[in-house]
Design a protein around this motif. Sequence first.
Motif, PDB file in Angstrom:
ATOM      1  N   ILE A 166       0.828  -1.207   0.000  1.00 19.40           N
ATOM      2  CA  ILE A 166       0.000   0.000   0.000  1.00 19.40           C
ATOM      3  C   ILE A 166       0.866   1.263   0.000  1.00 19.40           C
ATOM      4  CG2 ILE A 166      -1.613   1.346   1.417  1.00 19.40           C
ATOM      5  CD1 ILE A 166      -2.782  -1.404   2.305  1.00 19.40           C
ATOM      6  N   ALA A 167       1.896   1.254   0.840  1.00 19.72           N
ATOM      7  CA  ALA A 167       2.768   2.424   0.934  1.00 19.72           C
ATOM      8  C   ALA A 167       3.553   2.644  -0.356  1.00 19.72           C
ATOM      9  CB  ALA A 167       3.729   2.265   2.111  1.00 19.72           C
ATOM     10  N   LEU A 168       3.949   1.550  -1.004  1.00 19.63           N
ATOM     11  CA  LEU A 168       4.690   1.668  -2.258  1.00 19.63           C
ATOM     12  C   LEU A 168       3.810   2.289  -3.342  1.00 19.63           C
ATOM     13  CD1 LEU A 168       7.447   1.019  -3.502  1.00 19.63           C
ATOM     14  CD2 LEU A 168       6.515  -1.187  -4.227  1.00 19.63           C
ATOM     15  N   TYR A 169       2.524   2.073  -3.258  1.00 19.08           N
ATOM     16  CA  TYR A 169       1.582   2.691  -4.200  1.00 19.08           C
ATOM     17  C   TYR A 169       1.328   4.160  -3.842  1.00 19.08           C
ATOM     18  CZ  TYR A 169      -2.829   3.725  -6.589  1.00 19.08           C
ATOM     19  OH  TYR A 169      -3.806   4.320  -7.344  1.00 19.08           O
ATOM     20  N   ASN A 170       1.144   4.431  -2.544  1.00 21.29           N
ATOM     21  CA  ASN A 170       0.766   5.785  -2.118  1.00 21.29           C
ATOM     22  C   ASN A 170       1.902   6.808  -2.211  1.00 21.29           C
ATOM     23  OD1 ASN A 170      -1.825   4.961  -1.436  1.00 21.29           O
ATOM     24  ND2 ASN A 170      -1.369   4.709   0.739  1.00 21.29           N
ATOM     25  N   THR A 171       3.101   6.403  -1.796  1.00 21.48           N
ATOM     26  CA  THR A 171       4.175   7.377  -1.580  1.00 21.48           C
ATOM     27  C   THR A 171       4.538   8.169  -2.829  1.00 21.48           C
ATOM     28  OG1 THR A 171       5.009   5.861   0.113  1.00 21.48           O
ATOM     29  CG2 THR A 171       6.401   7.737  -0.486  1.00 21.48           C
ATOM     30  N   PRO A 172       4.737   7.546  -3.988  1.00 22.75           N
ATOM     31  CA  PRO A 172       5.046   8.364  -5.174  1.00 22.75           C
ATOM     32  C   PRO A 172       3.919   9.304  -5.573  1.00 22.75           C
ATOM     33  CG  PRO A 172       5.624   6.050  -5.532  1.00 22.75           C
ATOM     34  CD  PRO A 172       4.811   6.108  -4.272  1.00 22.75           C
ATOM     35  N   LYS A 173       2.671   8.946  -5.215  1.00 23.07           N
ATOM     36  CA  LYS A 173       1.539   9.815  -5.530  1.00 23.07           C
ATOM     37  C   LYS A 173       1.470  11.007  -4.585  1.00 23.07           C
ATOM     38  CE  LYS A 173      -2.454   8.096  -6.201  1.00 23.07           C
ATOM     39  NZ  LYS A 173      -3.692   7.326  -5.955  1.00 23.07           N
ATOM     40  N   LEU A 174       1.642  10.738  -3.283  1.00 28.74           N
ATOM     41  CA  LEU A 174       1.511  11.806  -2.288  1.00 28.74           C
ATOM     42  C   LEU A 174       2.782  12.638  -2.168  1.00 28.74           C
ATOM     43  CD1 LEU A 174      -0.343   9.809   0.525  1.00 28.74           C
ATOM     44  CD2 LEU A 174      -1.344  11.338  -1.190  1.00 28.74           C
ATOM     45  N   LEU A 175       3.933  12.009  -2.411  1.00 24.17           N
ATOM     46  CA  LEU A 175       5.222  12.690  -2.280  1.00 24.17           C
ATOM     47  C   LEU A 175       6.036  12.436  -3.554  1.00 24.17           C
ATOM     48  CD1 LEU A 175       6.018  11.519   1.364  1.00 24.17           C
ATOM     49  CD2 LEU A 175       5.207  13.780   0.693  1.00 24.17           C
ATOM     50  N   PRO A 176       5.641  13.046  -4.662  1.00 15.95           N
ATOM     51  CA  PRO A 176       6.312  12.759  -5.938  1.00 15.95           C
ATOM     52  C   PRO A 176       7.804  13.043  -5.883  1.00 15.95           C
ATOM     53  CG  PRO A 176       4.298  14.038  -6.272  1.00 15.95           C
ATOM     54  CD  PRO A 176       4.558  14.023  -4.805  1.00 15.95           C
ATOM     55  N   GLY A 177       8.572  12.164  -6.480  1.00 12.29           N
ATOM     56  CA  GLY A 177      10.012  12.356  -6.536  1.00 12.29           C
ATOM     57  C   GLY A 177      10.420  13.195  -7.727  1.00 12.29           C
ATOM     58  N   TYR A 178      11.528  13.891  -7.597  1.00 12.00           N
ATOM     59  CA  TYR A 178      12.060  14.604  -8.749  1.00 12.00           C
ATOM     60  C   TYR A 178      13.575  14.685  -8.633  1.00 12.00           C
ATOM     61  CZ  TYR A 178      12.522  18.836  -5.881  1.00 12.00           C
ATOM     62  OH  TYR A 178      12.886  19.740  -4.918  1.00 12.00           O
ATOM     63  N   ILE A 179      14.208  14.844  -9.784  1.00 12.39           N
ATOM     64  CA  ILE A 179      15.664  14.871  -9.874  1.00 12.39           C
ATOM     65  C   ILE A 179      16.098  16.214 -10.452  1.00 12.39           C
ATOM     66  CG2 ILE A 179      17.687  13.816 -10.966  1.00 12.39           C
ATOM     67  CD1 ILE A 179      16.072  11.175 -11.052  1.00 12.39           C
TER      68      ILE A 179
END
Length: 305
Positions: A166-179
Motif C-alpha cells: 500500500i505504501a509503495l503505491y501511495n508514496t510516489p503519488k503523495l510525495l512525488p520524486g524529482y531529480i
Amino acid sequence: MTYIEFKNQIIKDLREYLPSETTVTFRTVFKNNDMELDGLVIMEPEINISPTLYLNYYYEEMLNGTKYEVLFNKVIRDYENNKPEINFDTSLFYDFAAVKDKVVFKIVNTSSNKHMLSKIPHIEFLDLSIIFYIIYDEYPIENGSILVQNNFLQMWDIDVDEIHRIALYNTPKLLPGYISNIIDIASQLADECDSDLFALSQEDDYFPMYVLTNEKKTFGASAILYPDILKVFSDKIGSDLYILPSSIHEVILVPAFENLSVKDLFDMVSEVNDTLVMDEEILSDNVYRFIREESQITCCAHPDD
C-alpha cells in the motif's frame, strides 16, 4: 547552566507563566538513529493533543550564546503558534479504511535504529530499513505524521507485506520524486543568497551530480525505491548510477563513469555525514549502485575492506 538545570528552570517558569490547569511534562522521544530527545508537552484542559517542543535544540541555542530569557520567550511563542484549538479524533486510526490512502514509507539505517525498529513494522533493504507512517495534513494537525507501530497492524488485521504494498503505491503519488542537476540547485542558492558562494559551473565539477528527493524535501531519500524513477533516469543518461546518501531527505546521483573513484565517493559521503548532516538525519555511510540492466540497487564494496 547545565542541561538538567535548564530543564528544571524551563518547567518551573512555564508552570508559573501558564494557567494553573495547564500541565507541563516531558517525555522521551526516539528520533531517527535512536536519538533520544526531551519532548516538552504542554496540555491545556479538554484538549487531547499538543505540539512537542524538543528542549535539546533550545539548549543548544543557549550554548551558542542565546540568553535564557530569549529562549523562554521562544518556547512560549513556538507553543502558541502550533497549539491546537480543538481535540483530535484519535478513533480515526482504528479504522484502516480511513487512513489507508495516507500510509507512506521512508527509509532509515538499520543498525542505527535498533531500538525503534524493535517496536515498528519494517522491511530490511540492504543496510537500510523501510518503515511506514501516516501523513496527516488536516486541522487540527497540519504537516503532521504518525509512525506506524506494531500494534497498528494487529488492530488493522494486516501484515507488513500488505502495508508495504500500500505504501509503495501511495508514496510516489503523495510525495512525488524529482531529480535536479546540482548545478541548478547551486545557482538557485546563489541567487537567493545574493552570493557567489554556491556558484559552480559544469567545468568546475569533478563529475556531474544530481539530487533526488521528493517535492516536500522531507524523507526524500526513500524516492530511490519509487518504481522506475532510477531506471528512467539511468536510461536517459545512458549509464548506471552511484547513489550517495547525503541524508534521510535526499540522495545524490552520480553517473557511473569508468574513471570514477569509488573510494572518493565513500570519502565524500563520510565527510558530509561528519561535517554537514545532523546526527538524526544521517542515512548511511555506504555508497550504492543502481545497475541499469537489472533495475537493481546494490551496496558497493568499500575499497579498504
